[in-house]
Design a protein around this motif. Structure first.
Motif, PDB file in Angstrom:
ATOM      1  N   ASP A 134       0.834  -1.205   0.000  1.00 35.37           N
ATOM      2  CA  ASP A 134       0.000   0.000   0.000  1.00 35.37           C
ATOM      3  C   ASP A 134       0.873   1.262   0.000  1.00 35.37           C
ATOM      4  OD1 ASP A 134      -2.278  -1.551   0.043  1.00 35.37           O
ATOM      5  OD2 ASP A 134      -2.630  -1.318   2.205  1.00 35.37           O
ATOM      6  N   GLY A 135       1.951   1.235   0.787  1.00 37.70           N
ATOM      7  CA  GLY A 135       2.846   2.381   0.829  1.00 37.70           C
ATOM      8  C   GLY A 135       3.536   2.613  -0.501  1.00 37.70           C
ATOM      9  N   ILE A 136       3.972   1.528  -1.147  1.00 41.44           N
ATOM     10  CA  ILE A 136       4.603   1.643  -2.460  1.00 41.44           C
ATOM     11  C   ILE A 136       3.622   2.225  -3.472  1.00 41.44           C
ATOM     12  CG2 ILE A 136       5.471   0.286  -4.413  1.00 41.44           C
ATOM     13  CD1 ILE A 136       6.810  -1.560  -2.362  1.00 41.44           C
ATOM     14  N   GLU A 137       2.381   1.765  -3.412  1.00 41.78           N
ATOM     15  CA  GLU A 137       1.369   2.269  -4.348  1.00 41.78           C
ATOM     16  C   GLU A 137       1.131   3.773  -4.147  1.00 41.78           C
ATOM     17  OE1 GLU A 137      -2.733   0.540  -6.221  1.00 41.78           O
ATOM     18  OE2 GLU A 137      -2.390   0.254  -4.080  1.00 41.78           O
ATOM     19  N   ALA A 138       1.070   4.210  -2.883  1.00 35.13           N
ATOM     20  CA  ALA A 138       0.871   5.635  -2.604  1.00 35.13           C
ATOM     21  C   ALA A 138       2.063   6.454  -3.083  1.00 35.13           C
ATOM     22  CB  ALA A 138       0.644   5.843  -1.107  1.00 35.13           C
ATOM     23  N   TYR A 139       3.277   5.932  -2.845  1.00 37.58           N
ATOM     24  CA  TYR A 139       4.490   6.612  -3.301  1.00 37.58           C
ATOM     25  C   TYR A 139       4.526   6.680  -4.826  1.00 37.58           C
ATOM     26  CZ  TYR A 139       9.492   7.122  -4.341  1.00 37.58           C
ATOM     27  OH  TYR A 139      10.710   7.509  -4.858  1.00 37.58           O
ATOM     28  N   TRP A 140       4.192   5.586  -5.469  1.00 36.60           N
ATOM     29  CA  TRP A 140       4.163   5.551  -6.943  1.00 36.60           C
ATOM     30  C   TRP A 140       3.202   6.605  -7.491  1.00 36.60           C
ATOM     31  CZ3 TRP A 140       6.371   2.935 -11.079  1.00 36.60           C
ATOM     32  CH2 TRP A 140       5.684   3.029 -12.297  1.00 36.60           C
ATOM     33  N   ASP A 141       1.983   6.618  -6.967  1.00 41.23           N
ATOM     34  CA  ASP A 141       0.962   7.534  -7.480  1.00 41.23           C
ATOM     35  C   ASP A 141       1.402   8.994  -7.387  1.00 41.23           C
ATOM     36  OD1 ASP A 141      -0.696   5.424  -8.068  1.00 41.23           O
ATOM     37  OD2 ASP A 141      -1.929   5.627  -6.258  1.00 41.23           O
ATOM     38  N   ALA A 142       2.093   9.340  -6.297  1.00 39.26           N
ATOM     39  CA  ALA A 142       2.452  10.736  -6.088  1.00 39.26           C
ATOM     40  C   ALA A 142       3.833  11.103  -6.625  1.00 39.26           C
ATOM     41  CB  ALA A 142       2.397  11.065  -4.591  1.00 39.26           C
ATOM     42  N   ALA A 143       4.771  10.162  -6.604  1.00 41.42           N
ATOM     43  CA  ALA A 143       6.160  10.504  -6.927  1.00 41.42           C
ATOM     44  C   ALA A 143       6.636  10.040  -8.295  1.00 41.42           C
ATOM     45  CB  ALA A 143       7.095   9.942  -5.860  1.00 41.42           C
ATOM     46  N   ILE A 144       6.019   8.998  -8.850  1.00 44.41           N
ATOM     47  CA  ILE A 144       6.515   8.461 -10.122  1.00 44.41           C
ATOM     48  C   ILE A 144       5.473   8.502 -11.235  1.00 44.41           C
ATOM     49  CG2 ILE A 144       7.419   6.383 -11.257  1.00 44.41           C
ATOM     50  CD1 ILE A 144       8.872   5.681  -8.754  1.00 44.41           C
ATOM     51  N   ALA A 145       4.209   8.253 -10.896  1.00 50.45           N
ATOM     52  CA  ALA A 145       3.171   8.215 -11.930  1.00 50.45           C
ATOM     53  C   ALA A 145       3.144   9.451 -12.827  1.00 50.45           C
ATOM     54  CB  ALA A 145       1.799   7.991 -11.285  1.00 50.45           C
ATOM     55  N   PRO A 146       3.372  10.678 -12.308  1.00 49.81           N
ATOM     56  CA  PRO A 146       3.358  11.847 -13.200  1.00 49.81           C
ATOM     57  C   PRO A 146       4.417  11.786 -14.303  1.00 49.81           C
ATOM     58  CG  PRO A 146       3.135  12.543 -10.909  1.00 49.81           C
ATOM     59  CD  PRO A 146       3.487  11.081 -10.883  1.00 49.81           C
ATOM     60  N   TRP A 147       5.468  11.026 -14.085  1.00 52.71           N
ATOM     61  CA  TRP A 147       6.542  10.898 -15.085  1.00 52.71           C
ATOM     62  C   TRP A 147       6.457   9.577 -15.848  1.00 52.71           C
ATOM     63  CZ3 TRP A 147       7.294  13.676 -10.641  1.00 52.71           C
ATOM     64  CH2 TRP A 147       7.951  14.909 -10.739  1.00 52.71           C
ATOM     65  N   TRP A 148       5.560   8.683 -15.460  1.00 56.45           N
ATOM     66  CA  TRP A 148       5.632   7.317 -15.970  1.00 56.45           C
ATOM     67  C   TRP A 148       5.403   7.222 -17.472  1.00 56.45           C
ATOM     68  CZ3 TRP A 148       8.069   3.215 -15.316  1.00 56.45           C
ATOM     69  CH2 TRP A 148       7.653   1.988 -15.846  1.00 56.45           C
ATOM     70  N   SER A 149       4.533   8.025 -18.024  1.00 57.64           N
ATOM     71  CA  SER A 149       4.287   7.947 -19.469  1.00 57.64           C
ATOM     72  C   SER A 149       5.570   8.178 -20.254  1.00 57.64           C
ATOM     73  CB  SER A 149       3.222   8.972 -19.874  1.00 57.64           C
ATOM     74  OG  SER A 149       3.012   8.928 -21.275  1.00 57.64           O
ATOM     75  N   ALA A 150       6.314   9.219 -19.875  1.00 55.71           N
ATOM     76  CA  ALA A 150       7.577   9.499 -20.560  1.00 55.71           C
ATOM     77  C   ALA A 150       8.615   8.421 -20.245  1.00 55.71           C
ATOM     78  CB  ALA A 150       8.102  10.868 -20.151  1.00 55.71           C
ATOM     79  N   MET A 151       8.656   7.961 -19.001  1.00 52.76           N
ATOM     80  CA  MET A 151       9.589   6.898 -18.629  1.00 52.76           C
ATOM     81  C   MET A 151       9.285   5.624 -19.409  1.00 52.76           C
ATOM     82  SD  MET A 151       9.716   7.405 -14.468  1.00 52.76           S
ATOM     83  CE  MET A 151      10.555   5.836 -14.195  1.00 52.76           C
ATOM     84  N   ARG A 152       8.006   5.297 -19.502  1.00 50.61           N
ATOM     85  CA  ARG A 152       7.596   4.094 -20.215  1.00 50.61           C
ATOM     86  C   ARG A 152       8.022   4.138 -21.686  1.00 50.61           C
ATOM     87  NH1 ARG A 152       6.189  -1.030 -19.266  1.00 50.61           N
ATOM     88  NH2 ARG A 152       7.749  -1.278 -20.860  1.00 50.61           N
TER      89      ARG A 152
END
Length: 339
Positions: A134-152
């Motif tokens: 759950d903590g990883i999911e919350a961290y992902w949503d706030a810290a990585i998801a905004p960049w994930w499209s470009a990272m992907r």
């Protein structure tokens, strides 16, 4: 150094996969190793990620992963497919069997020296794994998801490039040009790291995992009975830079001769095509609109300095010999063609 001796069976079964969960873990390593200002291109992202950890209570469980202590491999499970989602990997993490945890912890710690943060994974396994996921999911949503499209998009380019090398020239060629800190002297794959370890992989699979956040460390997972996994730094970390642009912190000539000759936008695209890429990947790397990149590519194709090739469902663009010469001779950069 970490030295991994690969038998022919393991070498022949070399594969490539991406891993959102491994991106999470290595991103936390970037934050741990740079408690002040993170280096470019992680600077702006790191500032944001620190605010997330400070201000989003739901991310608290991931802080145990920033302690810098050796962590058993069950915390970073092998991705189940070539392009696993975070949800798939977290589901696997939540379902980690008790016997796997019990088997792995003694490989890293003497029974009298097991750190307190690992104990709950044994005594209250399901609840502890759920809290961490759950903590990883919350961290992902706030810290990585905004960049994930470009990272992907950048990771897709990396996988396509490496897959072409593997298919056309075999695993020896792939491993020989993987990363400056990964050395291949058959049959030994060496990871340049401070620690000294040695492993032998017999009749397993070698899984290579490119990561945007791997600049700080090469990760090697050896606890899985069938797979030995090695991460390395993927090209394209520039997508994390401020403004999403590809502006590197290096001095450029007062007059960019290539830009004067072909225009700034086309010069950017030509330089980026030192490694084959798709339109979407170029757009993400350069911080340009896909329509702009498509327009530049059309002009460069018409000029005969760029080619296009279909690989599966994707179209890759690369430099023709004339384009390579143009970048090398006019662009003042030592670029070599990639398969």
């Amino acid at each position: 150094m970490i030295r991994i001796e690969l038998d022919e069976s393991t070498l022949a079964r070399t594969r490539i996969a991406t891993s959102p969960l491994w991106e999470v873990l290595t991103s936390l390593l970037v934050l741990r190793r740079h408690p002040g200002e993170a280096p470019w291109p992680y600077t702006a992202w790191a500032r944001h990620a620190r605010r997330v950890l400070d201000e989003v209570p739901a991310t608290a469980p991931v802080r145990l992963l920033t302690a810098g202590l050796p962590a058993p491999d069950f915390l970073s499970p092998i991705p189940p497919s070539a392009a696993s989602t975070l949800a798939e990997q977290l589901s696997e993490l939540r379902a980690t069997p008790a016997e796997v945890i019990a088997e792995q912890i003694p490989r890293y710690y003497h029974p009298d020296d097991v750190p307190g943060w690992l104990g709950p994974f044994v005594t209250d396994r399901r609840a502890t794994l759920d809290r961490l996921a759950d903590g990883i999911e919350a961290y992902w949503d706030a810290a990585i998801a905004p960049w994930w499209s470009a990272m992907r998009a950048a990771l897709d380019e990396e996988v396509l490039h490496r897959a072409r090398v593997l298919a056309a020239h075999g695993p020896d060629a792939l491993l020989a040009d993987l990363h400056e800190r990964v050395r291949w002297d058959k049959p030994v794959l060496t990871l340049v790291k401070p620690s000294e370890q040695q492993f032998a992989a017999v009749n397993q699979r070698l899984l290579l995992i490119p990561l945007i956040f791997a600049q700080e460390a090469l990760v090697c997972a050896t606890d899985h009975p069938e797979v030995i996994a090695v991460s390395y730094q993927a090209r394209g970390a520039v997508v994390l830079a401020e403004g999403g642009s590809a502006s590197a912190p290096r001095t450029t000539p007062a007059t960019d001769r290539l830009a004067v000759l072909v225009g700034r936008g086309r010069a950017q695209v030509l330089r980026a095509l030192a490694r084959p890429a798709t339109t979407a990947g170029l757009a993400a790397t350069l911080g340009l609109a896909p329509s702009t990149v498509s327009e530049q590519l059309s002009a460069l194709l018409a000029a005969g300095v760029v080619h296009r090739r279909r690989v599966g469902r994707r179209v890759l663009y690369g430099l023709e010999p004339a384009g390579l010469a143009l970048v090398q001779l006019v662009g003042d950069e030592p670029v070599s063609a990639s398969a």
